[in-house]
Write a protein that holds these residues in place. Sequence first.
Motif, PDB file in Angstrom:
ATOM      1  N   LYS A 100       0.848  -1.196   0.000  1.00  0.00           N
ATOM      2  CA  LYS A 100       0.000   0.000   0.000  1.00  0.00           C
ATOM      3  C   LYS A 100       0.881   1.242   0.000  1.00  0.00           C
ATOM      4  CE  LYS A 100      -3.027   2.457   3.294  1.00  0.00           C
ATOM      5  NZ  LYS A 100      -3.887   2.283   4.501  1.00  0.00           N
ATOM      6  N   ARG A 101       0.548   2.177  -0.903  1.00  0.00           N
ATOM      7  CA  ARG A 101       1.225   3.476  -0.881  1.00  0.00           C
ATOM      8  C   ARG A 101       0.287   4.502  -0.268  1.00  0.00           C
ATOM      9  NH1 ARG A 101       2.821   6.243  -6.425  1.00  0.00           N
ATOM     10  NH2 ARG A 101       0.562   6.595  -6.434  1.00  0.00           N
ATOM     11  N   LEU A 102       0.798   5.258   0.681  1.00  0.00           N
ATOM     12  CA  LEU A 102       0.036   6.317   1.312  1.00  0.00           C
ATOM     13  C   LEU A 102       0.132   7.590   0.473  1.00  0.00           C
ATOM     14  CD1 LEU A 102       0.717   4.225   3.600  1.00  0.00           C
ATOM     15  CD2 LEU A 102       0.514   6.132   5.200  1.00  0.00           C
ATOM     16  N   PRO A 103      -0.799   8.515   0.644  1.00  0.00           N
ATOM     17  CA  PRO A 103      -0.755   9.759  -0.135  1.00  0.00           C
ATOM     18  C   PRO A 103       0.547  10.535   0.022  1.00  0.00           C
ATOM     19  CG  PRO A 103      -2.902   9.502   0.878  1.00  0.00           C
ATOM     20  CD  PRO A 103      -2.042   8.407   1.437  1.00  0.00           C
ATOM     21  N   ASN A 104       1.264  10.357   1.129  1.00  0.00           N
ATOM     22  CA  ASN A 104       2.533  11.071   1.327  1.00  0.00           C
ATOM     23  C   ASN A 104       3.717  10.378   0.661  1.00  0.00           C
ATOM     24  OD1 ASN A 104       3.035   8.865   2.955  1.00  0.00           O
ATOM     25  ND2 ASN A 104       3.194  10.011   4.869  1.00  0.00           N
ATOM     26  N   GLY A 105       3.458   9.282  -0.090  1.00  0.00           N
ATOM     27  CA  GLY A 105       4.511   8.584  -0.817  1.00  0.00           C
ATOM     28  C   GLY A 105       5.165   7.462  -0.043  1.00  0.00           C
ATOM     29  N   GLN A 106       4.745   7.253   1.195  1.00  0.00           N
ATOM     30  CA  GLN A 106       5.304   6.160   1.989  1.00  0.00           C
ATOM     31  C   GLN A 106       4.765   4.822   1.491  1.00  0.00           C
ATOM     32  OE1 GLN A 106       4.222   5.612   6.333  1.00  0.00           O
ATOM     33  NE2 GLN A 106       6.308   6.402   6.584  1.00  0.00           N
ATOM     34  N   LEU A 107       5.654   3.829   1.375  1.00  0.00           N
ATOM     35  CA  LEU A 107       5.268   2.494   0.914  1.00  0.00           C
ATOM     36  C   LEU A 107       5.284   1.542   2.104  1.00  0.00           C
ATOM     37  CD1 LEU A 107       4.589   1.452  -1.970  1.00  0.00           C
ATOM     38  CD2 LEU A 107       6.865   0.418  -2.010  1.00  0.00           C
ATOM     39  N   THR A 108       4.178   0.816   2.304  1.00  0.00           N
ATOM     40  CA  THR A 108       4.066  -0.116   3.425  1.00  0.00           C
ATOM     41  C   THR A 108       3.674  -1.495   2.931  1.00  0.00           C
ATOM     42  OG1 THR A 108       1.733   0.446   3.802  1.00  0.00           O
ATOM     43  CG2 THR A 108       3.379   1.717   5.019  1.00  0.00           C
ATOM     44  N   VAL A 109       4.012  -2.510   3.702  1.00  0.00           N
ATOM     45  CA  VAL A 109       3.660  -3.895   3.385  1.00  0.00           C
ATOM     46  C   VAL A 109       2.835  -4.469   4.531  1.00  0.00           C
ATOM     47  CG1 VAL A 109       4.538  -6.245   3.089  1.00  0.00           C
ATOM     48  CG2 VAL A 109       5.640  -4.334   1.898  1.00  0.00           C
ATOM     49  N   TYR A 110       1.689  -5.051   4.192  1.00  0.00           N
ATOM     50  CA  TYR A 110       0.884  -5.802   5.142  1.00  0.00           C
ATOM     51  C   TYR A 110       1.188  -7.278   4.921  1.00  0.00           C
ATOM     52  CZ  TYR A 110      -1.992  -1.630   6.014  1.00  0.00           C
ATOM     53  OH  TYR A 110      -2.427  -0.377   6.353  1.00  0.00           O
ATOM     54  N   PRO A 111       1.975  -7.916   5.797  1.00  0.00           N
ATOM     55  CA  PRO A 111       2.350  -9.314   5.563  1.00  0.00           C
ATOM     56  C   PRO A 111       1.167 -10.260   5.700  1.00  0.00           C
ATOM     57  CG  PRO A 111       3.085  -8.583   7.724  1.00  0.00           C
ATOM     58  CD  PRO A 111       2.561  -7.363   7.027  1.00  0.00           C
ATOM     59  N   PHE A 112       1.127 -11.242   4.820  1.00  0.00           N
ATOM     60  CA  PHE A 112       0.091 -12.271   4.891  1.00  0.00           C
ATOM     61  C   PHE A 112       0.471 -13.291   5.958  1.00  0.00           C
ATOM     62  CE2 PHE A 112      -1.431 -16.474   3.392  1.00  0.00           C
ATOM     63  CZ  PHE A 112      -2.791 -16.252   3.551  1.00  0.00           C
ATOM     64  N   LEU A 113      -0.427 -13.525   6.904  1.00  0.00           N
ATOM     65  CA  LEU A 113      -0.137 -14.412   8.036  1.00  0.00           C
ATOM     66  C   LEU A 113      -0.668 -15.823   7.840  1.00  0.00           C
ATOM     67  CD1 LEU A 113      -0.939 -11.953  10.974  1.00  0.00           C
ATOM     68  CD2 LEU A 113       1.251 -12.363   9.815  1.00  0.00           C
ATOM     69  N   GLY A 114      -1.630 -15.989   6.935  1.00  0.00           N
ATOM     70  CA  GLY A 114      -2.208 -17.307   6.695  1.00  0.00           C
ATOM     71  C   GLY A 114      -3.685 -17.183   6.381  1.00  0.00           C
ATOM     72  N   TRP A 115      -4.151 -17.998   5.433  1.00  0.00           N
ATOM     73  CA  TRP A 115      -5.549 -17.913   4.966  1.00  0.00           C
ATOM     74  C   TRP A 115      -6.533 -18.091   6.117  1.00  0.00           C
ATOM     75  CZ3 TRP A 115      -7.824 -16.193   0.756  1.00  0.00           C
ATOM     76  CH2 TRP A 115      -9.150 -16.550   0.484  1.00  0.00           C
ATOM     77  N   ASN A 116      -6.215 -18.951   7.065  1.00  0.00           N
ATOM     78  CA  ASN A 116      -7.114 -19.213   8.187  1.00  0.00           C
ATOM     79  C   ASN A 116      -6.713 -18.457   9.457  1.00  0.00           C
ATOM     80  OD1 ASN A 116      -8.802 -21.068   6.770  1.00  0.00           O
ATOM     81  ND2 ASN A 116      -7.187 -22.602   6.966  1.00  0.00           N
ATOM     82  N   HIS A 117      -5.746 -17.554   9.342  1.00  0.00           N
ATOM     83  CA  HIS A 117      -5.309 -16.778  10.494  1.00  0.00           C
ATOM     84  C   HIS A 117      -6.285 -15.638  10.761  1.00  0.00           C
ATOM     85  CE1 HIS A 117      -2.588 -14.474  13.091  1.00  0.00           C
ATOM     86  NE2 HIS A 117      -1.861 -15.575  13.188  1.00  0.00           N
ATOM     87  N   ASN A 118      -6.376 -15.204  11.992  1.00  0.00           N
ATOM     88  CA  ASN A 118      -7.235 -14.082  12.339  1.00  0.00           C
ATOM     89  C   ASN A 118      -6.442 -13.091  13.190  1.00  0.00           C
ATOM     90  OD1 ASN A 118      -9.417 -12.409  12.679  1.00  0.00           O
ATOM     91  ND2 ASN A 118     -10.369 -13.635  14.302  1.00  0.00           N
ATOM     92  N   PRO A 119      -6.055 -11.933  12.629  1.00  0.00           N
ATOM     93  CA  PRO A 119      -6.378 -11.464  11.285  1.00  0.00           C
ATOM     94  C   PRO A 119      -5.502 -12.115  10.220  1.00  0.00           C
ATOM     95  CG  PRO A 119      -4.986  -9.875  12.369  1.00  0.00           C
ATOM     96  CD  PRO A 119      -5.293 -10.925  13.401  1.00  0.00           C
ATOM     97  N   VAL A 120      -5.953 -12.039   8.973  1.00  0.00           N
ATOM     98  CA  VAL A 120      -5.207 -12.631   7.864  1.00  0.00           C
ATOM     99  C   VAL A 120      -3.944 -11.825   7.561  1.00  0.00           C
ATOM    100  CG1 VAL A 120      -5.303 -13.086   5.385  1.00  0.00           C
ATOM    101  CG2 VAL A 120      -7.211 -13.749   6.845  1.00  0.00           C
ATOM    102  N   LEU A 121      -4.047 -10.495   7.685  1.00  0.00           N
ATOM    103  CA  LEU A 121      -2.922  -9.614   7.406  1.00  0.00           C
ATOM    104  C   LEU A 121      -2.326  -9.075   8.701  1.00  0.00           C
ATOM    105  CD1 LEU A 121      -4.349  -7.507   4.425  1.00  0.00           C
ATOM    106  CD2 LEU A 121      -2.918  -9.552   4.308  1.00  0.00           C
ATOM    107  N   GLY A 122      -0.988  -9.004   8.749  1.00  0.00           N
ATOM    108  CA  GLY A 122      -0.312  -8.456   9.907  1.00  0.00           C
ATOM    109  C   GLY A 122      -0.250  -6.944   9.859  1.00  0.00           C
ATOM    110  N   SER A 123       0.347  -6.351  10.860  1.00  0.00           N
ATOM    111  CA  SER A 123       0.490  -4.900  10.936  1.00  0.00           C
ATOM    112  C   SER A 123       1.404  -4.402   9.821  1.00  0.00           C
ATOM    113  CB  SER A 123       1.062  -4.499  12.293  1.00  0.00           C
ATOM    114  OG  SER A 123       0.202  -4.914  13.337  1.00  0.00           O
ATOM    115  N   PRO A 124       1.138  -3.214   9.281  1.00  0.00           N
ATOM    116  CA  PRO A 124       1.944  -2.701   8.171  1.00  0.00           C
ATOM    117  C   PRO A 124       3.378  -2.385   8.572  1.00  0.00           C
ATOM    118  CG  PRO A 124       0.435  -1.020   8.968  1.00  0.00           C
ATOM    119  CD  PRO A 124       0.066  -2.287   9.659  1.00  0.00           C
TER     120      PRO A 124
END
Length: 339
Positions: free
Chosen positions: A301-325
């Motif tokens: 994900k790119r934020l409007p200020n140009g910062q690029l972040t990654v939300y790591p995938f933790l697992g299809w059955n994980h809750n939450p599925v995506l980790g912190s950016p």
Amino acid sequence: MKARSRLFRAIALTATATVACLLPVSASADTGASAAATSGDFGPAAAGDRVQRSGTHSHDLTGDGVPDLLARQPDLSNGSLWVYTGSGKLQGTSTFTAKTLVRTGMNSFNWVGTAEVTPNGDSDEFEKVAEPPADLIGRRESDGALFVYPHSGTFNGGSTFKPAVQVGTGWNSMVWMTLADVTTDGFDDIISIDAQDNMWVYPHSGTFNGTSTFKARVQVRKGRPLWNLMPTWSRENADMVGASTATGEMIGCAHTNKFNGLNTFHTDCKTLAPVGTFAQPTTSWISLADADGSGTDDVIKRLPNGQLTVYPFLGWNHNPVLGSPVVVGSGWNSMDLIT
């Protein structure tokens, strides 16, 4: 042809089309919420630019088996394409390392991505990597012609990709388009969404042969969310994932592991990210990449200020599925596509 690894197979968004020589049908202009989400930066859809500027996920471009990022800088040399080498580890601003210029003059294309289209990676040279280097694919803005630049097999600056081969015409009528291995044969297929919100797959023929590279379309879904991403997330086959730029919510519908028309994807979809995560006020670009080397796709994900972040995938059955950016870069506003 040897079996091809699908470890990093994935991708994003989609469009309209027909069969003969991949000549898409004309699409009426979208209005309302759908039209608002049809450009890569979520701005208003312009005539002839109703598709995001890139709809593919990251592939390996350097030949080391690790996915890399491709980005276009529109204000340099009439559109410069840069490859940011992936480290295979999610480690902040060292996740993607040195950049290499691979092409110039790419502003004539209003859609650019990477995909496994040619069989160039089946030589013994690439037996030790998980995925052969991917090819470059682009749609020319003036007439909608679709071109593939085969990977040379060597990551070597401006010589990385071979001369273009045309594989289709008239694709400017698309509403959304992407490439992903939906048929599970090791080659990426074209996925498109038409003006009536029908999703189609144009299966790869198994040979790289100009306008015969892709076969006749097969319908796989009726209706669509505003965005359609297709990652492999812990699976060999591309699951269907949608993220609404209006609400920022992400949902996922798993592949059935069979390419079977309207039964290709399960209908019992689940929420992968809550409302607000990828909403337009905080998101100016969204794409997919295996940033941590896990073999499954993460969300970039790119934020409007140009910062690029990654939300790591933790697992299809994980809750939450995506980790912190995790912040992986800054100053990315100079790029008009990241894939």
